[in-house]
Design an enzyme around this catalytic site. Structure first.
Site, PDB file in Angstrom:
ATOM      1  N   ASN A 108       2.641 -13.123  30.619  1.00 24.71           N
ATOM      2  CA  ASN A 108       3.837 -13.284  31.165  1.00 24.71           C
ATOM      3  C   ASN A 108       4.283 -11.863  31.830  1.00 24.71           C
ATOM      4  OD1 ASN A 108       3.413 -15.877  31.158  1.00 24.71           O
ATOM      5  ND2 ASN A 108       5.069 -16.406  29.906  1.00 24.71           N
ATOM      6  N   HIS A 125      -0.689  -8.257  31.147  1.00 23.62           N
ATOM      7  CA  HIS A 125      -0.538  -8.280  32.699  1.00 23.62           C
ATOM      8  C   HIS A 125       0.823  -7.107  32.909  1.00 23.62           C
ATOM      9  CE1 HIS A 125      -2.992 -12.091  32.996  1.00 23.62           C
ATOM     10  NE2 HIS A 125      -3.667 -11.297  32.657  1.00 23.62           N
ATOM     11  N   CYS A 136       1.498  10.055  41.249  1.00 24.74           N
ATOM     12  CA  CYS A 136       1.383  10.761  39.830  1.00 24.74           C
ATOM     13  C   CYS A 136       1.026   9.845  38.765  1.00 24.74           C
ATOM     14  CB  CYS A 136       2.637  11.754  39.933  1.00 24.74           C
ATOM     15  SG  CYS A 136       4.200  10.726  39.346  1.00 24.74           S
ATOM     16  N   ASN A 240       0.877 -27.594  25.358  1.00 24.41           N
ATOM     17  CA  ASN A 240       0.833 -27.647  26.811  1.00 24.41           C
ATOM     18  C   ASN A 240       1.349 -28.987  27.296  1.00 24.41           C
ATOM     19  OD1 ASN A 240      -0.103 -27.352  29.580  1.00 24.41           O
ATOM     20  ND2 ASN A 240      -1.204 -25.578  28.971  1.00 24.41           N
ATOM     21  N   LEU A 241       1.693 -29.164  28.508  1.00 24.72           N
ATOM     22  CA  LEU A 241       2.109 -30.436  29.012  1.00 24.72           C
ATOM     23  C   LEU A 241       1.006 -31.357  29.164  1.00 24.72           C
ATOM     24  CD1 LEU A 241       4.626 -29.433  31.837  1.00 24.72           C
ATOM     25  CD2 LEU A 241       5.248 -30.286  29.706  1.00 24.72           C
TER      26      LEU A 241
HETATM   27  P1  OAD Z   1      -0.601 -21.029  34.859  1.00 25.77           P
HETATM   28  O1  OAD Z   1       0.485 -21.422  36.185  1.00 25.77           O
HETATM   29  O2  OAD Z   1      -1.928 -21.170  35.236  1.00 25.77           O
HETATM   30  O3  OAD Z   1      -0.366 -22.232  33.883  1.00 25.77           O
HETATM   31  C1  OAD Z   1       0.708 -22.749  33.469  1.00 25.77           C
HETATM   32  C2  OAD Z   1       0.396 -23.944  32.222  1.00 25.77           C
HETATM   33  O4  OAD Z   1       1.520 -24.086  31.496  1.00 25.77           O
HETATM   34  C3  OAD Z   1      -0.038 -25.199  32.724  1.00 25.77           C
HETATM   35  O5  OAD Z   1      -1.450 -25.253  31.881  1.00 25.77           O
HETATM   36  C4  OAD Z   1       1.070 -26.127  32.617  1.00 25.77           C
HETATM   37  O6  OAD Z   1       0.495 -27.323  32.236  1.00 25.77           O
HETATM   38  C5  OAD Z   1       1.644 -25.367  31.398  1.00 25.77           C
HETATM   39  N1  OAD Z   1       3.152 -25.779  31.269  1.00 25.77           N
HETATM   40  C6  OAD Z   1       3.859 -25.928  32.198  1.00 25.77           C
HETATM   41  N2  OAD Z   1       5.279 -26.206  31.884  1.00 25.77           N
HETATM   42  C7  OAD Z   1       5.239 -26.078  30.508  1.00 25.77           C
HETATM   43  C8  OAD Z   1       5.802 -26.281  29.207  1.00 25.77           C
HETATM   44  N3  OAD Z   1       7.364 -26.663  29.351  1.00 25.77           N
HETATM   45  N4  OAD Z   1       5.493 -26.497  28.009  1.00 25.77           N
HETATM   46  C9  OAD Z   1       4.212 -26.399  27.940  1.00 25.77           C
HETATM   47  N5  OAD Z   1       3.425 -26.032  28.940  1.00 25.77           N
HETATM   48  C10 OAD Z   1       3.629 -26.068  30.071  1.00 25.77           C
HETATM   49  O7  OAD Z   1      -0.026 -19.885  34.092  1.00 25.77           O
HETATM   50  P2  OAD Z   1      -0.942 -18.868  33.195  1.00 25.77           P
HETATM   51  O8  OAD Z   1      -1.987 -19.562  32.666  1.00 25.77           O
HETATM   52  O9  OAD Z   1      -0.013 -18.026  32.551  1.00 25.77           O
HETATM   53  O10 OAD Z   1      -2.015 -13.418  36.171  1.00 25.77           O
HETATM   54  O11 OAD Z   1      -1.630 -18.080  34.389  1.00 25.77           O
HETATM   55  C11 OAD Z   1      -2.402 -16.958  34.045  1.00 25.77           C
HETATM   56  C12 OAD Z   1      -2.535 -15.993  34.778  1.00 25.77           C
HETATM   57  O12 OAD Z   1      -2.638 -16.396  36.096  1.00 25.77           O
HETATM   58  C13 OAD Z   1      -0.962 -15.231  34.988  1.00 25.77           C
HETATM   59  O13 OAD Z   1      -0.615 -14.249  34.296  1.00 25.77           O
HETATM   60  C14 OAD Z   1      -1.102 -14.493  36.480  1.00 25.77           C
HETATM   61  C15 OAD Z   1      -1.618 -15.765  37.063  1.00 25.77           C
HETATM   62  O14 OAD Z   1      -2.102 -15.418  38.423  1.00 25.77           O
HETATM   63  C16 OAD Z   1      -1.616 -12.333  37.008  1.00 25.77           C
HETATM   64  O15 OAD Z   1      -0.662 -12.131  37.540  1.00 25.77           O
HETATM   65  C17 OAD Z   1      -2.773 -11.183  36.746  1.00 25.77           C
END
Ligand code: OAD
Length: 268
Positions: A108, A125, A136, A240-241
């Site tokens: 995040n 990230h 620079c 996770n959800l």
């Molecule tokens: P995603 O949006 O891909 O996934 C979010 C995850 O959180 C999903 O598996 C949901 O089921 C879960 N989720 C949502 N709400 C929740 C809750 N209240 N409790 C538990 N789980 C929950 O996000 P990331 O996996 O973080 O990269 O995505 C990875 C990367 O892709 C990010 O850092 C970003 C993105 O593109 C860059 O910007 C380089």
């Protein structure tokens, strides 16, 4: 064998652990009101993050990309850490007192772990609140709201909002050399910071328990971190959800909002 959902057994492992790694993704901030990437709310105007979070997009239209990041900064500034962030930070403090180690490795960029009080943190990230100079390469911390006068009231997310077309001289500039700065985040197609990767690799090799929280486990290299730990025979629990492509590799899976499940797992 499918992963276990037995919280009491997992809590015993938590109590016995000496070095815990907690990997987090956008889901850990969802209950703070920060939109995730791959669920509803993953769009800004007609764009997916993958279309704007690239160097090519920034070179083509720095004003549009800055509008997108300005919007995300302003949203996060109105949000607070939620019970999941706080449970992680309190857990770190408690284990520190017992001479044990907790490290958070996050994908995040919202800094909510920092604001919750997490100290040992690897931000794979980068951060929305850092800038990097295109000229620079100076990296600066920046919490200004708005980040520059020209972006005030810009960046509206609705699909019919107009591209502000801000002249490049009026976009955020470097304090040191006046060059154009970019958001201090890692974009698609860019390598992660070598130092962060090495530090994360060391923690993943040495930990004796791993939690993987609120990540869809589809973006590499972070997606392979927890499965690698599990492959060494170390217990890994997913919060996770829903199930993810990595779920079957883990010993535990706790389904539900992590603002509820993490405090249960990590409380004394
Ligand atoms: P995603 O949006 O891909 O996934 C979010 C995850 O959180 C999903 O598996 C949901 O089921 C879960 N989720 C949502 N709400 C929740 C809750 N209240 N409790 C538990 N789980 C929950 O996000 P990331 O996996 O973080 O990269 O995505 C990875 C990367 O892709 C990010 O850092 C970003 C993105 O593109 C860059 O910007 C380089």
């Amino acid at each position: 064998m499918p992963p276990s959902a037995d919280m009491e057994t997992f809590r015993k492992l938590v109590n016995a652990a000496k070095h815990v790694v907690i990997l987090t993704g956008a889901g850990v901030s969802a209950e703070s009101g920060v939109p995730t990437f791959r669920g509803a709310g993953g769009y800004w105007r007609q764009f997916e993050a993958q279309q704007l979070a690239t160097l090519q997009a920034f070179r083509k239209n720095p004003s549009l990309v800055w509008e997108f990041y300005h919007y995300r900064r302003e949203v996060v500034l109105t949000k607070e850490p939620n019970p999941a962030h706080l449970a992680i930070a309190e857990f770190e403090k408690r284990l520190q007192h017992e001479g044990k180690k907790v490290v958070v490795i996050t994908q995040n960029v919202d800094d909510l772990h920092v604001r919750a009080g997490t100290e040992k943190l690897i931000r794979l990230h980068g951060s929305l609140f850092q800038t990097k100079c295109m000229n620079c390469s100076d990296i600066a911390v920046n919490f200004d709201s708005p980040i520059c006068p020209a972006l005030k009231d810009k960046g509206k997310p609705d699909t019919n909002a107009e591209d502000a077309r801000i002249p490049v001289e009026s976009l955020p500039r470097c304090q040191k050399c006046q060059g154009l700065v970019r958001p201090g985040v890692i974009w698609f197609g860019e390598n992660l910071n070598e130092g962060d990767l090495t530090a994360a690799g060391k923690e993943l090799e040495e930990c004796d328990l791993c939690l993987v929280v609120g990540t869809s486990s589809v973006v590499y290299p972070a997606a392979m971190f927890a499965p690698q730990v599990a492959a060494r025979g170390v217990p890994v629990a997913e919060f996770n959800l829903e199930s993810t492509p990595a779920t079957s590799r883990f010993g535990f899976h706790f389904e539900g909002p992590c603002g509820k499940t993490l405090p249960q797992a990590l409380s004394p």
